[in-house]
Design a protein around this motif. Structure first.
Motif, PDB file in Angstrom:
ATOM      1  N   GLY A 149      52.923  35.084  31.737  1.00 49.88           N
ATOM      2  CA  GLY A 149      52.634  35.207  33.167  1.00 49.88           C
ATOM      3  C   GLY A 149      51.375  34.430  33.497  1.00 49.88           C
ATOM      4  O   GLY A 149      50.508  34.216  32.643  1.00 49.88           O
ATOM      5  N   GLY A 150      51.301  33.994  34.741  1.00 50.22           N
ATOM      6  CA  GLY A 150      50.128  33.226  35.161  1.00 50.22           C
ATOM      7  C   GLY A 150      50.432  32.457  36.423  1.00 50.22           C
ATOM      8  O   GLY A 150      51.161  32.954  37.302  1.00 50.22           O
ATOM      9  N   PHE A 151      49.905  31.263  36.481  1.00 47.66           N
ATOM     10  CA  PHE A 151      50.050  30.439  37.687  1.00 47.66           C
ATOM     11  C   PHE A 151      50.554  29.054  37.276  1.00 47.66           C
ATOM     12  O   PHE A 151      50.072  28.488  36.278  1.00 47.66           O
ATOM     13  CB  PHE A 151      48.706  30.313  38.413  1.00 47.66           C
ATOM     14  N   PHE A 152      51.509  28.562  38.048  1.00 42.80           N
ATOM     15  CA  PHE A 152      52.111  27.267  37.753  1.00 42.80           C
ATOM     16  C   PHE A 152      51.940  26.360  38.959  1.00 42.80           C
ATOM     17  O   PHE A 152      52.266  26.746  40.091  1.00 42.80           O
ATOM     18  CB  PHE A 152      53.606  27.454  37.445  1.00 42.80           C
ATOM     19  N   CYS A 153      51.404  25.162  38.717  1.00 37.40           N
ATOM     20  CA  CYS A 153      51.235  24.219  39.827  1.00 37.40           C
ATOM     21  C   CYS A 153      52.441  23.273  39.862  1.00 37.40           C
ATOM     22  O   CYS A 153      52.656  22.508  38.914  1.00 37.40           O
ATOM     23  CB  CYS A 153      49.941  23.420  39.665  1.00 37.40           C
ATOM     24  N   PRO A 154      53.224  23.334  40.940  1.00 40.13           N
ATOM     25  CA  PRO A 154      54.450  22.543  40.988  1.00 40.13           C
ATOM     26  C   PRO A 154      54.204  21.047  41.186  1.00 40.13           C
ATOM     27  O   PRO A 154      55.114  20.250  40.971  1.00 40.13           O
ATOM     28  CB  PRO A 154      55.194  23.137  42.200  1.00 40.13           C
ATOM     29  N   CYS A 155      53.004  20.669  41.554  1.00 41.96           N
ATOM     30  CA  CYS A 155      52.768  19.242  41.858  1.00 41.96           C
ATOM     31  C   CYS A 155      52.909  18.368  40.611  1.00 41.96           C
ATOM     32  O   CYS A 155      53.609  17.363  40.630  1.00 41.96           O
ATOM     33  CB  CYS A 155      51.399  19.066  42.502  1.00 41.96           C
ATOM     34  N   HIS A 156      52.223  18.760  39.527  1.00 39.06           N
ATOM     35  CA  HIS A 156      52.304  17.943  38.313  1.00 39.06           C
ATOM     36  C   HIS A 156      52.415  18.815  37.062  1.00 39.06           C
ATOM     37  O   HIS A 156      52.163  18.354  35.960  1.00 39.06           O
ATOM     38  CB  HIS A 156      51.081  17.026  38.194  1.00 39.06           C
ATOM     39  N   GLY A 157      52.734  20.084  37.250  1.00 38.35           N
ATOM     40  CA  GLY A 157      53.062  20.931  36.108  1.00 38.35           C
ATOM     41  C   GLY A 157      51.905  21.584  35.377  1.00 38.35           C
ATOM     42  O   GLY A 157      52.048  21.974  34.211  1.00 38.35           O
ATOM     43  N   SER A 158      50.753  21.735  36.007  1.00 32.21           N
ATOM     44  CA  SER A 158      49.654  22.430  35.322  1.00 32.21           C
ATOM     45  C   SER A 158      49.930  23.933  35.249  1.00 32.21           C
ATOM     46  O   SER A 158      50.546  24.500  36.149  1.00 32.21           O
ATOM     47  CB  SER A 158      48.329  22.182  36.042  1.00 32.21           C
ATOM     48  N   LYS A 159      49.451  24.536  34.154  1.00 31.58           N
ATOM     49  CA  LYS A 159      49.682  25.971  33.944  1.00 31.58           C
ATOM     50  C   LYS A 159      48.351  26.674  33.691  1.00 31.58           C
ATOM     51  O   LYS A 159      47.460  26.122  33.031  1.00 31.58           O
ATOM     52  CB  LYS A 159      50.611  26.174  32.746  1.00 31.58           C
ATOM     53  N   PHE A 160      48.260  27.885  34.219  1.00 26.39           N
ATOM     54  CA  PHE A 160      47.054  28.698  34.060  1.00 26.39           C
ATOM     55  C   PHE A 160      47.497  30.107  33.678  1.00 26.39           C
ATOM     56  O   PHE A 160      48.534  30.585  34.149  1.00 26.39           O
ATOM     57  CB  PHE A 160      46.255  28.758  35.368  1.00 26.39           C
ATOM     58  N   ASP A 161      46.693  30.786  32.865  1.00 24.48           N
ATOM     59  CA  ASP A 161      47.079  32.147  32.481  1.00 24.48           C
ATOM     60  C   ASP A 161      46.621  33.165  33.535  1.00 24.48           C
ATOM     61  O   ASP A 161      46.185  32.789  34.638  1.00 24.48           O
ATOM     62  CB  ASP A 161      46.566  32.488  31.067  1.00 24.48           C
ATOM     63  N   LEU A 162      46.716  34.436  33.206  1.00 19.48           N
ATOM     64  CA  LEU A 162      46.430  35.494  34.184  1.00 19.48           C
ATOM     65  C   LEU A 162      44.934  35.712  34.406  1.00 19.48           C
ATOM     66  O   LEU A 162      44.531  36.624  35.131  1.00 19.48           O
ATOM     67  CB  LEU A 162      47.098  36.800  33.730  1.00 19.48           C
ATOM     68  N   ALA A 163      44.115  34.864  33.777  1.00 19.80           N
ATOM     69  CA  ALA A 163      42.683  34.843  34.096  1.00 19.80           C
ATOM     70  C   ALA A 163      42.330  33.503  34.747  1.00 19.80           C
ATOM     71  O   ALA A 163      41.148  33.185  34.878  1.00 19.80           O
ATOM     72  CB  ALA A 163      41.856  35.058  32.831  1.00 19.80           C
ATOM     73  N   GLY A 164      43.347  32.725  35.088  1.00 19.05           N
ATOM     74  CA  GLY A 164      43.096  31.416  35.701  1.00 19.05           C
ATOM     75  C   GLY A 164      42.625  30.373  34.702  1.00 19.05           C
ATOM     76  O   GLY A 164      42.064  29.351  35.078  1.00 19.05           O
ATOM     77  N   PRO A 173      42.124  19.683  34.520  1.00 15.88           N
ATOM     78  CA  PRO A 173      41.116  19.603  33.459  1.00 15.88           C
ATOM     79  C   PRO A 173      40.374  20.914  33.183  1.00 15.88           C
ATOM     80  O   PRO A 173      39.847  21.104  32.097  1.00 15.88           O
ATOM     81  CB  PRO A 173      40.137  18.555  33.997  1.00 15.88           C
ATOM     82  N   THR A 174      40.320  21.781  34.175  1.00 15.74           N
ATOM     83  CA  THR A 174      39.462  22.969  34.033  1.00 15.74           C
ATOM     84  C   THR A 174      40.166  24.226  34.554  1.00 15.74           C
ATOM     85  O   THR A 174      41.178  24.149  35.267  1.00 15.74           O
ATOM     86  CB  THR A 174      38.150  22.804  34.830  1.00 15.74           C
ATOM     87  N   ASN A 175      39.558  25.356  34.228  1.00 16.26           N
ATOM     88  CA  ASN A 175      40.057  26.643  34.719  1.00 16.26           C
ATOM     89  C   ASN A 175      39.948  26.715  36.239  1.00 16.26           C
ATOM     90  O   ASN A 175      39.136  25.998  36.853  1.00 16.26           O
ATOM     91  CB  ASN A 175      39.241  27.782  34.111  1.00 16.26           C
ATOM     92  N   LEU A 176      40.724  27.609  36.852  1.00 17.55           N
ATOM     93  CA  LEU A 176      40.587  27.848  38.290  1.00 17.55           C
ATOM     94  C   LEU A 176      39.187  28.389  38.581  1.00 17.55           C
ATOM     95  O   LEU A 176      38.590  29.079  37.750  1.00 17.55           O
ATOM     96  CB  LEU A 176      41.649  28.858  38.771  1.00 17.55           C
ATOM     97  N   VAL A 177      38.704  28.107  39.767  1.00 15.17           N
ATOM     98  CA  VAL A 177      37.345  28.519  40.140  1.00 15.17           C
ATOM     99  C   VAL A 177      37.317  30.002  40.538  1.00 15.17           C
ATOM    100  O   VAL A 177      38.166  30.458  41.319  1.00 15.17           O
ATOM    101  CB  VAL A 177      36.836  27.662  41.326  1.00 15.17           C
ATOM    102  N   VAL A 178      36.355  30.715  39.990  1.00 13.09           N
ATOM    103  CA  VAL A 178      36.084  32.089  40.448  1.00 13.09           C
ATOM    104  C   VAL A 178      34.993  31.995  41.518  1.00 13.09           C
ATOM    105  O   VAL A 178      33.877  31.563  41.213  1.00 13.09           O
ATOM    106  CB  VAL A 178      35.604  32.993  39.295  1.00 13.09           C
ATOM    107  N   PRO A 179      35.285  32.365  42.778  1.00 12.77           N
ATOM    108  CA  PRO A 179      34.262  32.263  43.817  1.00 12.77           C
ATOM    109  C   PRO A 179      33.252  33.399  43.689  1.00 12.77           C
ATOM    110  O   PRO A 179      33.522  34.417  43.039  1.00 12.77           O
ATOM    111  CB  PRO A 179      35.073  32.409  45.114  1.00 12.77           C
ATOM    112  N   PRO A 180      32.075  33.252  44.302  1.00 14.75           N
ATOM    113  CA  PRO A 180      31.127  34.374  44.295  1.00 14.75           C
ATOM    114  C   PRO A 180      31.745  35.583  44.979  1.00 14.75           C
ATOM    115  O   PRO A 180      32.409  35.449  46.009  1.00 14.75           O
ATOM    116  CB  PRO A 180      29.927  33.842  45.094  1.00 14.75           C
ATOM    117  N   HIS A 181      31.563  36.731  44.399  1.00 13.80           N
ATOM    118  CA  HIS A 181      32.109  37.951  45.010  1.00 13.80           C
ATOM    119  C   HIS A 181      31.425  39.167  44.392  1.00 13.80           C
ATOM    120  O   HIS A 181      30.742  39.051  43.375  1.00 13.80           O
ATOM    121  CB  HIS A 181      33.637  38.037  44.836  1.00 13.80           C
TER     122      HIS A 181
END
Ligand code: FES
Length: 198
Positions: A149-164, A173-181
């Protein structure tokens, strides 16, 4: 009236007209901007101005995700289930930056095994770190694909897990950004601000 006097009247008239046009223009801008902002609801107006955004998470179920807009960006808030959290331990060797070593991708308080303040709540920007498409959530577990499970980018096939965290061998090239919160209460997250007054 002499010719000189007529010239002076003409110049005065031109000067008056140019001032009047400038004033009309300035008032016109005010009339355009104010109805735009005043027509928005308070929450939308705050978003337009880049203010922090509150997300009520008390009623969220494990596995549920909501999207909010902060500073014009989509932010995903996912309440991870026990199974989802357990999966973060697996397939670490498939990830490019499993320990969140690229400092710009998250605040210090999200440099941990779950990339979060509280393990169950993931807060990440829904913006692919390749070229900015919106990754899609895909929470179905498919062992044959080593997909937990995770996140799939349909544009060029990048994959990220459930922590981004980004997979190896994909364009991003890098993990998804965690914004300040931060958590204002156990059931309320404030996105866009991590310390100081709400
Ligand atoms: S924009 Fe996501 S893979 Fe290219």
């Amino acid at each position: 009236m002499t010719d000189d006097e007529l010239d002076q009247v003409d110049q005065n008239r031109r000067h008056f007209l140019s001032i009047a046009t400038g004033v009309t223009g300035a008032v016109g801008v005010g009339f355009v901007a104010w109805p735009f902002l005043s027509s928005l609801k308070p929450s939308a107006r705050a978003q337009a101005l880049g203010a922090p955004v509150e997300v009520a998470v008390g009623a969220m179920q494990p596995g549920e995700m909501v999207r909010v807009i902060w500073r014009g960006k989509v932010v995903y808030v996912l309440k991870r289930s026990e199974e989802m959290l357990a999966s973060l331990e697996q397939n670490l060797g498939s990830l490019r930056d499993p320990d969140s070593e690229v400092a710009e991708q998250q605040p210090d308080y999200a440099v941990n095994a779950t990339r979060s303040l509280k393990p169950e709540f993931l807060v990440v920007e829904g913006i692919c770190t390749h070229l900015g498409c919106a990754p899609l959530e895909d929470f179905e577990v498919r062992p044959a694909e080593e997909w937990n499970g995770g996140f799939f980018c349909p544009c060029h096939g990048s994959k990220f897990d459930l922590a981004g965290r980004v997979w190896q061998g994909v364009p991003a090239p890098t993990n998804l950004v965690v914004p300040p919160h931060r958590f204002v209460r156990d059931d309320l997250i404030l996105i866009g601000q991590d310390t100081g007054a709400a």
